[in-house]
Design an enzyme around this catalytic site. Sequence first.
Site, short mmCIF file in Angstrom:
data_model
loop_
_atom_site.label_atom_id
_atom_site.label_comp_id
_atom_site.label_asym_id
_atom_site.label_seq_id
_atom_site.Cartn_x
_atom_site.Cartn_y
_atom_site.Cartn_z
N ASP A 100 0.83 -1.21 0.00
CA ASP A 100 0.00 0.00 0.00
C ASP A 100 0.86 1.26 0.00
OD1 ASP A 100 -2.03 1.80 0.21
OD2 ASP A 100 -2.75 1.12 2.18
N ASP A 351 -2.03 5.94 -6.25
CA ASP A 351 -2.30 4.99 -5.17
C ASP A 351 -2.33 3.55 -5.69
OD1 ASP A 351 -2.99 4.01 -2.67
OD2 ASP A 351 -5.13 4.38 -2.95
#
Length: 499
Positions: A100, A351
């Site tokens: 992440d 992201d």
Amino acid sequence: MASSIFHLVAILLLIGCFSASRSEVLILPLSHSLAGAQFNHSYHLLKMASTRSAARFHSRSSIVRRRQRQISLPLSPGSDYTLSLTISSRPPQSVSLYMDTGSDLVWFPCSPFTCILCDGKPKPHPATLSFASSPACATVSCQSASCSAAHSSASLSSSDLCAIARCPLDRLETSDCAAYPCPPFYYAYGDGSFTAALRRQTVSIASSSSPLVLPNFTFGCAHSALGEPVGVAGFGRGILSLPSQLSRMSPHLGNQFSYCLVSHSFKVDKMSQPSPLILGGTAYEHKQKSSASSGGKDGGQFIFTPMLDNPQHPYFYSVGFEGISVGNKYIPAPRFLKQIDATGNGGMVVDSGTTFTMLPATLYASVVAEFDGQLGRAHERAKEIEARTGLSPCYYLDETKSRIPTLTLHFTGGYDTSSVVLPRANYFYEFVDGGGGAERGRRGAAGCLMVMNGGDDAELGGGPGGTLGNYQQQGFEVMYDLEKKRVGFARRRCSSLWD
């Protein structure tokens, strides 16, 4: 004596493995979390992905009141791609973590582990770490920068933290509390949280060549969590993230990383293929060192855009976003997507953990209107499919090849030099519609735009204005250059990097 020999051999192995990594490009495998999963129809996958994308995006500006202060919470942990780490315990244990870029911490469940409100989520596999019996595993000092970073939301000084750790006053006054461990910390996401203790131990990651060994690696060892049964390998910009820790050990590997997500179109066989996570160089450099030819989609040319600093969310990889072209029609982005103000509002987050790109309402409406104007004139809107998938607009497609408008993203840095033309499969999902009743034969094929409405512009205060999702990043090597503070995009055949 035997124990001393064991530790000496371990140290020599660490030095050997780590030294080797200084001169080569390492490629680590990322696995898609849905690999091997069974779904009845594409609707289910699309609905799940769109729901998760919206929830993650809106959680990034969630506000909680704590000690009479407003604190902006991190994104909910991304759950699309996983990275496996091996902990040098006895015996060694492997943990699978969500990779992440929107998180600044590496953490995983430790036994005993309790997860509240985790029904229906992946089953946790807590690691069993015996810190008392394993000299290779150590606590982290309350005086360390890592301890302060873990407690950053509480804004406590190292003296406060050492006082909580029961360091005596005379030692507090002389800053002699290094032997006292960092107190457990609380970490909250937009829709979940956990408490953990900071630990330090050797971990390793399998790569395309020699294993990547990280001695004295700092991570959160969680014994309780709310809605978060799986750990996270944070690749954000904080000092506890994996790249930051790696850069302190080996700048060659940690100052730049990239990933190349294999294009899968939600097909199970393609989702089972690992995606390369690249350390110490780029895919182009790896190809050159492997004496492989490169050309066409595997050319070395990157399109760069500078990173923007966000005072409220310092761990995000934020960039300026200028606009979108639908076909030949350029649609400018609102001003707040191009820059970040002093309170942390604005910019676009690149992201790895959000599936679909999220745009503010005004820009999304303009893109949809233009897309519908070019495609909707020849194709009927599929309102039922929009309701089933959470995506919009969707259309019934003819048997003849439809002319889908191109989609080009324009980032800060120059209209021509920082523009990324997306492959059609990255923004328009085409599938066979299983519904339609008597009209099924006429309406067998359908397609949906995979860009989502992030909400009213006025409601986006307190965080990023948009998110570039990982689905739109497929088939590109996305490079995070931490030294030069820039993000780059280059077209690749990602699966070929394993050849």
